[in-house]
Write a protein that holds these residues in place. Structure first.
Motif, PDB file in Angstrom:
ATOM      1  N   GLY A  69       0.812  -1.199   0.000  1.00  0.00           N
ATOM      2  CA  GLY A  69       0.000   0.000   0.000  1.00  0.00           C
ATOM      3  C   GLY A  69       0.843   1.245   0.000  1.00  0.00           C
ATOM      4  O   GLY A  69       0.317   2.339   0.004  1.00  0.00           O
ATOM      5  N   GLU A 238      -4.195  -7.844  -5.197  1.00  0.00           N
ATOM      6  CA  GLU A 238      -2.959  -7.077  -5.094  1.00  0.00           C
ATOM      7  C   GLU A 238      -1.907  -7.591  -6.066  1.00  0.00           C
ATOM      8  O   GLU A 238      -1.170  -6.810  -6.680  1.00  0.00           O
ATOM      9  N   TYR A 297      -9.841  -2.220  -1.475  1.00  0.00           N
ATOM     10  CA  TYR A 297      -8.861  -2.418  -2.540  1.00  0.00           C
ATOM     11  C   TYR A 297      -9.618  -2.449  -3.861  1.00  0.00           C
ATOM     12  O   TYR A 297     -10.522  -3.270  -4.050  1.00  0.00           O
ATOM     13  N   TYR A 311      -5.277   1.062  -9.877  1.00  0.00           N
ATOM     14  CA  TYR A 311      -5.468   0.331  -8.624  1.00  0.00           C
ATOM     15  C   TYR A 311      -5.390   1.331  -7.491  1.00  0.00           C
ATOM     16  O   TYR A 311      -4.556   2.253  -7.506  1.00  0.00           O
ATOM     17  N   GLU A 313      -5.870   1.824  -2.972  1.00  0.00           N
ATOM     18  CA  GLU A 313      -6.105   1.294  -1.639  1.00  0.00           C
ATOM     19  C   GLU A 313      -6.575   2.439  -0.759  1.00  0.00           C
ATOM     20  O   GLU A 313      -5.919   3.480  -0.671  1.00  0.00           O
TER      21      GLU A 313
END
Length: 345
Positions: A69, A238, A297, A311, A313
């Motif tokens: 992250g 992830e 996520y 992407y 977080e």
């Protein structure tokens, strides 16, 4: 023992081994000893490698490192910190369709598989470019200091897993001038820097070498080759986010990625969204506390090609000891270029 007990209370919720049964206690102690022996952190912490690990230290101090992250935090019994600057939350609109996430992702997978494959001109290699944002925080002398550190990643990979990776850190930004001064006093960099790494055959990004599988089940095993299967579904999400940043995926490989995501328990539709590079897409998320703090996520997928655009977080309910305001985006990746290009000289 009082200091140790205080640390246990402080970080008990972040302990990845907190659910281990008593019969496994000896193994747990050995594992913790090994982690402390190899990963002890001193001073201000900054991690850029996209793998996640947690470090729990006793003796009155605690260190938590969250590399995937992009967050790093060192804490020594501090007062309430000032809040750090974080990116704006993306605005999610209505979903493109009323299909559940699994069905919609499979539809996007079929769309991805139908795209024409890019031809590789002679003398070219895989070239990828992305923009990444990471929150870096440290605490010393009772004061929390955080910097927003944008990074530009460029990579070139040959068919035999040689290549080059260039990571450029742009000047960090701060919420206040006091944070900037404190960051400098701690030795933090405030200008740009660039790291260039060249890899010989077989040396480029060891996690994702060779041909990326085109079957979702095989891809799932390939992502954890040499290790045990992931315990939390979000870990596969992830992995996919990491993969998309360093490998050029053809239509069949993109389809396999989307089918893998469709099979993950807990994946939901977050809605339509414009990503941080101004591109429209569809967002799919998993909410999980697998890494300690509850977080959402999210992957953003191009509705026309099935390509991954980004992407993110985001902490959703609590920041723990991080000095951010909930909800807070603590990392994001924007995948900008994935094509064939000549290797730089």
């Amino acid at each position: 023992m009082k200091a140790v007990n205080e640390v246990r209370q402080l970080l008990g919720g972040l302990d990845p081994a907190r659910h281990v049964r008593p019969a496994d206690e000896n193994s747990r102690v050995r594992d913790l000893g090994r982690i402390l022996a190899s990963d002890r952190v001193v001073g201000s912490v900054r991690l850029g490698h996209p793998r996640r690990r947690f470090v729990l230290a006793a003796a009155g101090a605690a260190v938590v490192a969250v590399a995937a992250g992009g967050v790093a935090l060192e804490t020594f019994r501090q007062p309430q910190p000032a809040f750090a600057a974080t990116p704006a939350i993306l605005n999610y609109g209505p979903p493109v369709s009323e299909e559940p996430a699994s069905a919609r992702l499979r539809r996007l997978a079929a769309l991805a598989a139908a795209q024409p494959a890019a031809q590789q001109p002679a003398g070219t290699v895989e070239y990828l470019e992305s923009t990444n944002w990471f929150l870096n925080s440290s605490i010393s002398g009772g004061r929390t200091t955080s910097a927003v550190v944008p990074q530009q990643w460029r990579s070139w990979r040959t068919d035999d897993d040689a290549g080059r990776m260039v990571k450029k850190e742009l000047p960090p930004t701060f919420r206040t001038d006091a944070d900037r001064r404190e960051w400098q006093r701690g030795g933090g960099r405030i200008d740009s820097s660039e790291e260039v790494r060249d890899f010989t055959t077989g040396g480029f990004y060891s996690r994702f070498q060779g041909s990326v599988p085109t079957d979702a089940g095989v891809l799932r095993q390939w992502l954890t080759a040499g290790a045990s299967a992931h315990e939390a579904p979000v870990q596969y999400l992830e992995d996919v986010a990491e993969l998309a940043g360093v490998r050029l995926l053809n239509p069949a490989q993109r389809a396999a990625v989307l089918r893998l995501l469709a099979d993950l328990p807990g994946v939901t539709v977050s809605g339509s969204v414009t990503d941080r590079a101004g591109r429209p897409g569809e967002a799919f998320s998993i909410v999980s506390d697998a890494h300690g703090l509850p977080a959402q996520y999210t992957v953003i997928v191009d509705s026309g090609t099935g390509a991954l655009l980004g992407y993110e977080e985001m902490l959703t309910t609590t920041a723990g000891k991080l000095n951010v305001t909930i909800p807070a985006v603590i990392s994001y990746r924007s995948y900008l270029v994935a094509e064939y290009a000549a290797m730089p000289r």
